[in-house]
Design an enzyme around this catalytic site. Structure first.
Site, PDB file in Angstrom:
ATOM      1  N   CYS A 271     -39.869   9.804   8.141  1.00  0.00           N
ATOM      2  CA  CYS A 271     -39.497  11.182   7.790  1.00  0.00           C
ATOM      3  C   CYS A 271     -38.466  11.184   6.664  1.00  0.00           C
ATOM      4  O   CYS A 271     -37.799  12.190   6.430  1.00  0.00           O
ATOM      5  CB  CYS A 271     -39.001  11.939   9.009  1.00  0.00           C
ATOM      6  SG  CYS A 271     -37.639  11.132   9.843  1.00  0.00           S
TER       7      CYS A 271
ATOM      8  N   ASP B  77     -35.410   4.180  23.269  1.00  0.00           N
ATOM      9  CA  ASP B  77     -34.534   4.935  22.373  1.00  0.00           C
ATOM     10  C   ASP B  77     -33.107   4.430  22.546  1.00  0.00           C
ATOM     11  O   ASP B  77     -32.723   3.962  23.614  1.00  0.00           O
ATOM     12  CB  ASP B  77     -34.597   6.440  22.663  1.00  0.00           C
ATOM     13  CG  ASP B  77     -34.148   7.268  21.465  1.00  0.00           C
ATOM     14  OD1 ASP B  77     -35.016   7.833  20.758  1.00  0.00           O
ATOM     15  OD2 ASP B  77     -32.926   7.344  21.217  1.00  0.00           O
TER      16      ASP B  77
HETATM   17  N1  SAH Z   1     -40.747  10.350  18.609  1.00  0.00           N
HETATM   18  C1  SAH Z   1     -39.899  11.461  18.951  1.00  0.00           C
HETATM   19  C2  SAH Z   1     -38.868  11.769  17.879  1.00  0.00           C
HETATM   20  C3  SAH Z   1     -38.032  10.582  17.461  1.00  0.00           C
HETATM   21  S1  SAH Z   1     -36.614  10.987  16.536  1.00  0.00           S
HETATM   22  C4  SAH Z   1     -40.782  12.673  19.237  1.00  0.00           C
HETATM   23  O1  SAH Z   1     -41.951  12.663  18.881  1.00  0.00           O
HETATM   24  O2  SAH Z   1     -40.293  13.626  19.842  1.00  0.00           O
HETATM   25  C5  SAH Z   1     -35.882   9.445  16.285  1.00  0.00           C
HETATM   26  C6  SAH Z   1     -35.204   8.864  17.506  1.00  0.00           C
HETATM   27  O3  SAH Z   1     -34.773   7.529  17.171  1.00  0.00           O
HETATM   28  C7  SAH Z   1     -33.948   9.572  17.979  1.00  0.00           C
HETATM   29  O4  SAH Z   1     -34.136   9.976  19.319  1.00  0.00           O
HETATM   30  C8  SAH Z   1     -32.809   8.523  17.894  1.00  0.00           C
HETATM   31  O5  SAH Z   1     -31.942   8.579  19.022  1.00  0.00           O
HETATM   32  C9  SAH Z   1     -33.601   7.254  17.923  1.00  0.00           C
HETATM   33  N2  SAH Z   1     -32.978   6.074  17.291  1.00  0.00           N
HETATM   34  C10 SAH Z   1     -32.230   6.001  16.164  1.00  0.00           C
HETATM   35  N3  SAH Z   1     -31.953   4.720  15.862  1.00  0.00           N
HETATM   36  C11 SAH Z   1     -32.537   3.952  16.817  1.00  0.00           C
HETATM   37  C12 SAH Z   1     -32.625   2.542  17.062  1.00  0.00           C
HETATM   38  N4  SAH Z   1     -32.067   1.666  16.230  1.00  0.00           N
HETATM   39  N5  SAH Z   1     -33.317   2.121  18.132  1.00  0.00           N
HETATM   40  C13 SAH Z   1     -33.917   3.015  18.976  1.00  0.00           C
HETATM   41  N6  SAH Z   1     -33.867   4.339  18.799  1.00  0.00           N
HETATM   42  C14 SAH Z   1     -33.186   4.808  17.738  1.00  0.00           C
END
Ligand code: SAH
Length: 397
Positions: free
Chosen positions: A335, A247
């Protein structure tokens, strides 16, 4: 609670008759100076009553229908909303939703526009997204206190969409003060959640059913990209040799590590990185995985950003397909409301073409059952999740 009526054009009335709940501002003929956030009767230009709705003075969506019942005797009062919440509870009971960790009210999906209620054990996190639910906050508070007897209710009224309604962004706690994090039990795993400072209302309850589904496919070397607090990683780790959880947010990575440790899962490695770069890097290194999960944030925030969003989705999906061993599993999500399931599937086919693999669709999934979808309100469906088997030549020759 109701006061006055609003007259709408045929186009708006037709939309309501087809089952949508919204009337746009451009379809309002006369709002009769309805007050912001009030409950009004909705009439067409011939005077026929279509139902009762929340009125918004600022938003492009002027009316959100509450009931189609036009009988003047049906009054919208505290009892009406009590019943709405009771109905939402009944649905969740039938669906066998965990009463202690779930979304209890999902706005339009539960015919309570503008209101989100998430339950985390004895705490409730509420989002009021429109003027009417702000006006109703005392009523909603009463009902929730009576029904769930929570230790605290946190109103996380800090969502950006409130700006469209001319509402200020703020948080408010009712009841006991909140600890920084609370620990909940998600299908046997302990998960620490930051209710006030975390993303959404602290966690992604909409992915819970998909976390559970992912367990079925978990094995070998796994990658959970866009992992937030490790929602997928923690649920699949005991079936895998290793899991990398990636992340961009340092706070999310810290939470994921904490959650892995709390559950004694030593095979989860939490990595702070941009998933785009990470996937590219792993590819260069010639690494291979047995299962990859992609759960990025909404790349398409509006129609204008759709094209760029699809390029982004295609890039990560193409990379993931190439990183998987033949027979490997890709669980891929979007989403973005503006990316329909059909468009998402088309993008995946493009990504597969460039990766030179076949893909078999094992499951087409969506948001968890406690985020119910109204067939005639497409906006209530936002999460797409495909479970794909990636078939390279080795498996087929
Ligand atoms: N899979 C998680 C929810 C993910 S929400 C669950 O099931 O609980 C999306 C996430 O992507 C967020 O935590 C955000 O910090 C992260 N994010 C956004 N852009 C990103 C990038 N370019 N690389 C890695 N993570 C990213």
């Amino acid at each position: 609670m109701e006061k006055g009526y609003v007259v709408i054009r045929k186009r708006g009335a037709d939309r309501i008759r087809r089952g949508h709940l919204w009337v746009y501002r451009s379809d309002v003929v006369d709002n009769n100076d309805a007050s912001p956030g009030s409950i009004v009767a909705v009439r067409d230009e011939r005077g026929a009553v279509l139902g009762k709705a929340f009125f918004s003075s600022k938003s492009q969506i002027s009316l959100r229908l509450l009931t189609r019942n036009d009988a003047p005797a049906v009054s919208i009062d505290e009892r009406f909303f009590q019943q709405r919440i009771a109905e939402a509870d009944r649905l969740r009971e039938r669906l066998d939703v965990d009463p202690l960790l779930s979304r209890r009210i999902y706005s339009e999906g539960d015919l309570f526009p503008g209101l989100i209620v998430d339950r985390y054990n004895d705490r409730l996190v509420v989002q009021s997204l429109i003027q009417a639910t702000d006006v109703l906050q005392p009523v909603v508070t009463n009902i929730l206190q009576e029904r769930y007897r929570p230790r605290s209710i946190l109103f996380r009224n800090d969502s950006k969409v409130r700006e469209l309604e001319g509402l200020e962004l703020k948080q408010e706690v009712i009841g006991e003060p909140l600890p920084e994090t609370i620990v909940v039990n998600e299908d046997g795993k302990e998960i620490a959640i930051a209710l006030a400072s975390g993303q959404k209302t602290g966690s992604y309850l909409d992915q819970r059913d998909n976390h559970r589904a992912a367990r079925r496919y978990a094995r070998g070397q796994a990658l959970d990209a866009f992992s937030y607090a490790g929602g997928f990683a923690v649920q699949i780790a005991d079936r895998c040799e290793s899991v990398e959880a990636v992340d961009l947010s340092a706070a999310a990575v810290a939470k994921a590590s904490e959650n892995a440790e709390r559950n004694g899962l030593k095979n989860i490695q939490c990595i702070e990185a941009n998933a785009f770069d990470f996937l590219r890097e792993r590819h260069r290194e010639g690494r291979r995985y047995d299962i990859i999960i992609l759960d990025p944030p909404a790349f398409a925030k509006n129609k204008e950003s759709l094209e760029g969003a699809l390029r982004g989705y295609k890039e990560i999906n193409n990379r993931a397909m190439r990183l998987l061993r033949s027979g490997g599993i890709l669980i891929t999500c979007s989403c973005s409301h503006h990316v329909s399931e059909a468009l998402f599937a088309e993008m995946l086919a493009d990504a597969a073409k460039d990766a030179g693999c076949w893909t078999r669709v094992l499951e087409r999934r969506t948001q968890s059952a406690d985020h119910p979808i109204l067939l005639t309100v497409p906006e209530t469906l936002y999460l797409k999740c495909f479970v794909l088997e990636i078939l390279g030549d080795s498996i087929l020759t």
